[in-house]
Write an enzyme that holds these catalytic residues in place. Structure first.
Site, PDB file in Angstrom:
ATOM      1  N   ASP A  83       0.847  -1.185   0.000  1.00 46.81           N
ATOM      2  CA  ASP A  83       0.000   0.000   0.000  1.00 46.81           C
ATOM      3  C   ASP A  83       0.886   1.239   0.000  1.00 46.81           C
ATOM      4  OD1 ASP A  83      -2.123   1.702   0.126  1.00 46.81           O
ATOM      5  OD2 ASP A  83      -2.999   0.847   1.939  1.00 46.81           O
ATOM      6  N   VAL A  84       1.118   1.772  -1.215  1.00 49.48           N
ATOM      7  CA  VAL A  84       1.976   2.947  -1.363  1.00 49.48           C
ATOM      8  C   VAL A  84       1.258   4.105  -2.055  1.00 49.48           C
ATOM      9  CG1 VAL A  84       4.223   1.803  -1.307  1.00 49.48           C
ATOM     10  CG2 VAL A  84       2.954   1.884  -3.439  1.00 49.48           C
ATOM     11  N   LYS A  85       0.134   3.831  -2.699  1.00 49.50           N
ATOM     12  CA  LYS A  85      -0.691   4.859  -3.361  1.00 49.50           C
ATOM     13  C   LYS A  85       0.141   5.782  -4.235  1.00 49.50           C
ATOM     14  CE  LYS A  85      -4.255   4.756   0.239  1.00 49.50           C
ATOM     15  NZ  LYS A  85      -3.626   3.786   1.157  1.00 49.50           N
ATOM     16  N   ARG A  86       0.941   5.192  -5.110  1.00 49.81           N
ATOM     17  CA  ARG A  86       1.782   5.984  -5.995  1.00 49.81           C
ATOM     18  C   ARG A  86       0.950   6.609  -7.106  1.00 49.81           C
ATOM     19  NH1 ARG A  86       5.720   6.520  -2.450  1.00 49.81           N
ATOM     20  NH2 ARG A  86       7.152   4.768  -2.297  1.00 49.81           N
TER      21      ARG A  86
END
Length: 296
Positions: free
Chosen positions: A104-107
């Site tokens: 979960d990094v929401k790049r």
């Protein structure tokens, strides 16, 4: 939003691997979110050493009882390079154990910057390699193209933010295009086309849809726009949603929902057997749809 073309991996797609993991281990995705308070509750120090013990203990306890683990990168990054090293070790351990990882990094960026983000996490052999990552589409479809291309080439996956329940989200996600289509529906169409699913195989580009968005998923037409995508659904457990929300929010698409649980699972620690037992209980709860069980 228009999907991109890229060579496909010769091995199993991420969508198929994920679908198999759900069939074998149930729909629960274990969020590995080492909040400072949770580390303290487990009797661990709020540093890289405590982080490592917490993360690896959780992985070993839930492996085989969840379809995937979802480390939240921020809780590792806050410890600097030592914390990032723990995240890298966790991802490698999960890969060795055959556990699917959704980082979960929401790049979300453009051009070479997005390509670099994708290489950091989706390139085989990368030090922080995951099976899939979360991405934001709200810089436009072109911003996701490098990640889609690399994921397709290497049998990796993406989960695209579509409908979230954070304050203010509706102003963006429910907004209409010039043609009158909700923006979230256009995101869903993009994911469907990019993921290349079929009637019997999930696509490799899924959507993030909160379990607490009430009727928005169906009312805005995301169900019709993306009939083969897996749905990564936060909001279960401590955030209020339970088994009843699977049919209420997602309707027939409930079979493709990945139930994200973090605090409701991790609060059972620190003993590994207690974590294992909680993971098994949660799996049974959401597979059977029992609403009389504790929601944790």
């Amino acid at each position: 939003m228009r999907a991109v073309s890229a060579p496909a991996s010769s091995g199993p797609t991420f969508g198929r691997r994920l679908q198999r993991a759900v069939a074998e281990s149930g729909p629960i995705v274990a969020g590995i979110d080492p909040h400072a308070a949770l580390l303290r509750d487990w009797g661990l120090t709020d540093d890289a050493a405590g982080l490592r013990e917490f993360s690896l203990r959780t992985l070993d306890a839930v492996a085989g009882r969840v379809c995937a683990v979802k480390p939240q990168s921020a809780f590792f990054e806050r410890h600097g390079s030592a914390g990032v090293a723990v995240l890298e070790e966790l991802l490698a351990r999960a890969r060795e154990r055959g556990v699917v990882t959704v980082l979960d990094v929401k790049r979300g960026d453009i051009g070479s910057t997005m390509a670099a983000y994708a290489q950091a996490h989706l390139q085989p052999g990368a030090v922080a390699e995951a099976d899939a990552i979360t991405v934001s589409p709200y810089l436009g479809a072109g911003s996701l193209a490098p990640a889609v291309e690399l994921a397709r080439e290497h049998g990796k996956g993406l989960f695209v933010l579509a409908l979230t329940s954070n304050p203010g989200a509706e102003a963006v996600q429910h907004a209409r295009t010039a043609e009158g289509s909700p923006l979230a529906r256009e995101v869903a169409r993009y994911a469907e086309a990019a993921g290349r699913g079929s009637e019997d195989a999930w696509g490799s580009v899924g959507l993030v849809v909160g379990a607490t968005v009430k009727d928005s998923y169906r009312r805005l037409g995301l169900d019709r726009a993306a009939p083969t995508v897996p749905l990564l659904a936060p909001g279960f457990g401590a955030q209020g949603a339970g088994p009843a929300q699977l049919p209420e929010v997602f309707g027939p698409a409930a079979a493709r929902v990945l139930v994200c649980l973090s605090r409701g699972l991790l609060a059972a620690g620190p003993l590994p057997q207690d974590l294992t037992d909680r993971a098994e209980a949660l799996r049974k709860m959401y597979e059977t749809g029992r609403i009389d069980a504790p929601t944790w």
